[in-house]
Design a protein around this motif. Structure first.
Motif, short mmCIF file in Angstrom:
data_model
loop_
_atom_site.label_atom_id
_atom_site.label_comp_id
_atom_site.label_asym_id
_atom_site.label_seq_id
_atom_site.Cartn_x
_atom_site.Cartn_y
_atom_site.Cartn_z
N MET A 1 0.85 -1.18 0.00
CA MET A 1 0.00 0.00 0.00
C MET A 1 0.89 1.23 0.00
O MET A 1 1.89 1.28 0.70
N GLN A 2 0.49 2.21 -0.77
CA GLN A 2 1.24 3.45 -0.87
C GLN A 2 0.37 4.58 -0.31
O GLN A 2 -0.82 4.65 -0.59
N VAL A 3 0.99 5.44 0.51
CA VAL A 3 0.27 6.58 1.08
C VAL A 3 1.13 7.83 0.92
O VAL A 3 2.31 7.82 1.25
N GLU A 4 0.52 8.88 0.40
CA GLU A 4 1.18 10.17 0.29
C GLU A 4 0.43 11.15 1.18
O GLU A 4 -0.79 11.25 1.09
N VAL A 5 1.16 11.84 2.05
CA VAL A 5 0.55 12.81 2.95
C VAL A 5 1.21 14.16 2.71
O VAL A 5 2.43 14.28 2.77
N GLN A 50 -4.40 0.35 -4.45
CA GLN A 50 -4.08 0.49 -3.03
C GLN A 50 -3.08 1.63 -2.79
O GLN A 50 -2.09 1.48 -2.08
N ALA A 51 -3.37 2.77 -3.38
CA ALA A 51 -2.55 3.97 -3.22
C ALA A 51 -3.48 5.10 -2.83
O ALA A 51 -4.52 5.32 -3.47
N TYR A 52 -3.10 5.82 -1.78
CA TYR A 52 -3.96 6.87 -1.23
C TYR A 52 -3.16 8.14 -1.01
O TYR A 52 -1.95 8.10 -0.81
N GLU A 53 -3.88 9.24 -1.01
CA GLU A 53 -3.29 10.55 -0.77
C GLU A 53 -4.24 11.33 0.12
O GLU A 53 -5.47 11.20 0.00
N LEU A 54 -3.68 12.14 1.02
CA LEU A 54 -4.50 13.01 1.85
C LEU A 54 -3.68 14.22 2.25
O LEU A 54 -2.46 14.23 2.12
N SER A 55 -4.38 15.23 2.73
CA SER A 55 -3.74 16.45 3.17
C SER A 55 -3.99 16.63 4.66
O SER A 55 -5.10 16.38 5.14
N LEU A 56 -2.95 17.04 5.38
CA LEU A 56 -3.05 17.31 6.82
C LEU A 56 -2.61 18.74 7.04
O LEU A 56 -1.49 19.11 6.69
N ARG A 57 -3.51 19.55 7.59
CA ARG A 57 -3.17 20.95 7.88
C ARG A 57 -3.16 21.15 9.38
O ARG A 57 -4.14 20.89 10.07
N LEU A 58 -2.02 21.64 9.88
CA LEU A 58 -1.86 21.96 11.30
C LEU A 58 -1.98 23.47 11.42
O LEU A 58 -1.17 24.21 10.86
#
Length: 175
Positions: A1-5, A50-58
């Motif tokens: 699985m690949q995840v890009e954040v 099975q590759a996902y991407e999401l954005s996290l803003r602090l």
């Protein structure tokens, strides 16, 4: 699985928050490893590759308050917001779906609220950030908590996710 954040920082307006609350900042590669582990545990069957991407803003209470007011009609700050792309995403061309990571959406965390909650709950700021990020991820994947039973299921899942990355959370209640 690949995840890009994509981790977005708080920017200049929150430099004081960063100083006060992030003495040991969580680097982007740790965030990515956490989300990778969590998605492996949750095993969503949403992406054919099975590759996902999401954005996290602090960010801080002011920005979260504005987002909460504008998008949820709640005129107050909160700890975490999740904007699921899958709720509003139009069908994609099949070829693109097999070549690109599936964009799950955006998670926005208020560092100010997270710091207060960590102090109130008596645990580390890093634990609180992971707790909130896992909560946001579950929302991106379609989890919700409209009643006490579903809230408890979600909190139990968050507890399990934090344990998978070696963190312990001493609570089962949401603020």
């Amino acid at each position: 699985m690949q995840v890009e954040v994509c981790v977005q920082d708080y920017g200049e307006d929150l430099a004081a928050i960063a100083e006060a609350t992030l003495q040991n900042p969580i680097p982007p590669e740790i965030w990515e490893a956490w989300f990778q582990t969590w998605l492996e545990v949750l095993r969503p069957d949403l992406s054919p590759i099975q590759a996902y991407e999401l954005s996290l803003r602090l960010t801080g209470d002011q920005e979260v308050h504005t987002l909460n007011r504008d998008y949820r009609q709640q005129d107050k700050p909160t700890d975490v917001l999740a904007f699921a792309a899958l709720e509003a995403m139009p069908p994609q061309v099949e070829e693109l779906e097999t070549l690109q990571p599936l964009y799950l959406g955006d998670i926005v965390i208020s560092l100010e609220t997270a710091q207060r909650q960590a102090q109130t709950q008596g645990h580390d700021f890093k634990v609180e950030l992971a707790w909130l990020a896992s909560h946001g991820l579950l929302h991106l994947l379609g989890w919700d908590h409209p009643d006490d039973d579903q809230l408890q299921q979600m909190l139990n899942q968050q507890q399990a996710l934090l344990q998978k990355i070696g963190l312990e959370v001493p609570r089962f209640q949401e603020d």
